[in-house]
Design a protein around this motif. Structure first.
Motif, PDB file in Angstrom:
ATOM      1  N   CYS A  39      22.439  42.122  -2.479  1.00 15.59           N
ATOM      2  CA  CYS A  39      22.128  43.535  -2.238  1.00 15.59           C
ATOM      3  C   CYS A  39      23.346  44.289  -1.705  1.00 15.59           C
ATOM      4  CB  CYS A  39      20.960  43.648  -1.255  1.00 15.59           C
ATOM      5  SG  CYS A  39      19.370  43.136  -1.947  1.00 15.59           S
ATOM      6  N   ALA A  85      20.811  38.903   0.618  1.00 19.04           N
ATOM      7  CA  ALA A  85      21.546  39.905   1.396  1.00 19.04           C
ATOM      8  C   ALA A  85      22.936  40.142   0.789  1.00 19.04           C
ATOM      9  CB  ALA A  85      21.666  39.448   2.850  1.00 19.04           C
ATOM     10  N   ALA A  97      17.331  34.020   1.643  1.00 21.66           N
ATOM     11  CA  ALA A  97      17.438  35.344   2.261  1.00 21.66           C
ATOM     12  C   ALA A  97      18.894  35.765   2.409  1.00 21.66           C
ATOM     13  CB  ALA A  97      16.742  35.341   3.623  1.00 21.66           C
ATOM     14  N   MET A 124      13.682  42.593   0.414  1.00 25.34           N
ATOM     15  CA  MET A 124      14.788  42.797  -0.525  1.00 25.34           C
ATOM     16  C   MET A 124      14.361  42.570  -1.967  1.00 25.34           C
ATOM     17  SD  MET A 124      18.157  41.327   1.500  1.00 25.34           S
ATOM     18  CE  MET A 124      17.401  39.831   2.152  1.00 25.34           C
ATOM     19  N   SER A 159      12.401  39.261   5.513  1.00 25.06           N
ATOM     20  CA  SER A 159      13.610  39.895   5.010  1.00 25.06           C
ATOM     21  C   SER A 159      13.742  39.733   3.499  1.00 25.06           C
ATOM     22  CB  SER A 159      14.832  39.304   5.714  1.00 25.06           C
ATOM     23  OG  SER A 159      16.020  39.898   5.247  1.00 25.06           O
ATOM     24  N   SER A 160      13.571  38.524   3.007  1.00 22.56           N
ATOM     25  CA  SER A 160      13.745  38.283   1.575  1.00 22.56           C
ATOM     26  C   SER A 160      12.656  38.982   0.762  1.00 22.56           C
ATOM     27  CB  SER A 160      13.747  36.783   1.280  1.00 22.56           C
ATOM     28  OG  SER A 160      12.576  36.166   1.753  1.00 22.56           O
ATOM     29  N   ASN A 162       6.547  42.534  -3.379  1.00 20.21           N
ATOM     30  CA  ASN A 162       6.668  42.105  -1.981  1.00 20.21           C
ATOM     31  C   ASN A 162       5.524  41.171  -1.611  1.00 20.21           C
ATOM     32  OD1 ASN A 162       5.854  42.455   0.981  1.00 20.21           O
ATOM     33  ND2 ASN A 162       7.889  43.356   1.007  1.00 20.21           N
ATOM     34  N   GLY A 208      15.641  44.952   3.951  1.00 23.96           N
ATOM     35  CA  GLY A 208      15.722  43.569   4.411  1.00 23.96           C
ATOM     36  C   GLY A 208      16.046  43.471   5.889  1.00 23.96           C
TER      37      GLY A 208
END
Length: 416
Positions: free
Chosen positions: A33, A30, A26, A121, A117-118, A160, A90
């Motif tokens: 991204c 981040a 994750a 994203m 979160s992951s 997702n 995320g």
């Protein structure tokens, strides 16, 4: 001092390593991204989406059948992708999972946060790969909106779901030993249709938010109907629970009247339902088969006088069916119970659903009778009794159902 073998050490610490790897994944996403899209440009929108998303996780999740959970958090995450970008989505997923009101251990909360979160994203990256636009306000006309927002959101929705399922299935494999493939298939098949609906609603939220000019009000416009649907499902769930308690009371009455049948009704119900699923019967038919198997001995509670032996069994079956025929939600099961009872009276060909209940009942009476009969011997006796094509197919389904009982499929789970 004896050292711990590597495999044992891995079994003991595999889950912790997996959770740490999920967190690292994750964090890496981040950074990726941020490097690609930068920080979200609309911090106010990010705050609104994170706040509303956190509220959805504070509401109790509901389920129409005990497996498919109905929540609004997926809508918020998917809508966040075009509005605040993959990194913003995320952050929304992180806030939702971190602020959940459910009391769970810190390690599980950490995993849920990384997972939410992951997954968001990864969905955001998929959105861009298939041509999704992050400047929705500059799109005009139905076709550009569908092509550059609607379709990419549906793809992001699917990605997702798969990412979430993979992460959850991995941790369940390490903690509970459920095979990865079984868990994945079960999660994807149970959540897929509901997840697709979330993508459509998220698309509408994005359209209302930017081109529609409703701004943050758009998320409320979309979630109010969802809240109504959630309330309706809660009421439906309460009604289902009340019916289940009523059925349990009836089974208890049967077993009180005939103690030798303790556990028999539940076993027949489960076995008959497995065979019905093996034949591909619809949800309503499977439910009727399950209930008929559960209540097929109800007439034994009150048996008509002057009957004995097989006549008493048939009379009890008909009486049990008649006791339920005025209850709308049990009418289908009552009809099956009557069919099964009439087979005992006259040589008729029952429907497939009734035959499943009859065979499950005969199997369990022989298998757990006095003396009990071995599984293979029971099936041989049943095959020798009825040789018509439908019965033979039912016996084949019986063998497969018994195998499924020995090696059950994984049930849908979440890490929370």
């Amino acid at each position: 001092m004896r050292s711990v073998p590597p495999t044992t050490w891995l079994n003991r610490h595999g889950a912790a390593i997996y959770i740490a790897a999920s967190v690292a994944f994750a964090v890496g996403l981040a950074f990726l991204c941020h490097a690609r899209y930068g920080w979200p440009s609309d911090w106010r929108a990010l705050g609104v989406l994170a706040f509303v998303g956190a509220l959805t996780w504070w509401l109790p999740s509901t389920s129409s059948d005990g497996r498919i959970h109905f929540t609004a958090d997926n809508v918020v995450v998917l809508a966040a992708i075009p509005i605040v970008g993959p990194l913003g989505a995320g952050v929304v997923g992180l806030v939702m999972a971190a602020l959940t009101r459910r009391r769970i251990p810190l390690v599980r909360r950490l995993f849920n946060t990384a997972m939410a979160s992951s997954s968001a994203m990864v969905g955001g990256l998929a959105y861009e790969i298939v041509g999704g636009s992050f400047d929705v306000s500059g799109l005009f006309g139905a076709l550009p909106l569908l092509w550059q927002v609607g379709l990419p959101i549906v793809v992001a929705d699917a990605v997702n779901l798969v990412a979430n399922a993979l992460l959850v299935a991995g941790v369940i494999r390490l903690t509970a030993g459920v095979p990865l493939q079984l868990q994945l298939v079960d999660m994807l098949t149970s959540s897929g249709p509901t997840q697709f609906a979330y993508g459509i609603i998220a698309f509408l939220v994005v359209i209302m938010w930017q081109p529609g000019g409703l701004d943050a009000v758009a998320i409320l416009v979309a979630l109010v109907p969802l809240a109504g649907a959630r309330w309706a499902l809660l009421q439906y769930g309460d009604e289902r629970a009340a019916r289940e308690r009523a059925l349990e009371a009836l089974v208890s009455a049967i077993e009180t009247r005939a103690p030798e049948l303790e556990g028999h009704s539940a076993r027949v119900s489960s076995l008959a339902a497995l065979m019905a699923q093996d034949f591909g019967l619809g949800p309503k038919e499977v439910a009727d088969v399950r209930t008929a198997g559960l209540l097929h001995d109800l007439g034994r509670v009150v048996v008509a006088p002057g009957t004995a032996g097989e006549d008493q069994v048939a009379s009890a079956g008909l009486r049990g069916a008649s006791m339920l025929q005025d209850l709308p939600f049990l009418r289908g099961a009552s009809s099956l119970m009557e069919e099964v009872a009439r087979v005992e009276i006259e040589p008729t060909t029952p429907s497939l659903a009734a035959e499943l209940v009859r065979v499950a009942d005969e199997y369990d009476l022989l298998r757990h009778g006095a003396p009990p009969v071995g599984q293979e011997d029971v099936i041989l006796r049943l095959r020798a009794g009825r040789g018509d094509p439908q019965s033979q197919r039912v016996y084949q389904a019986l063998s497969r159902a018994l195998s499924d009982q020995e090696h059950p499929r994984a049930q849908s789970r979440t890490a929370s």
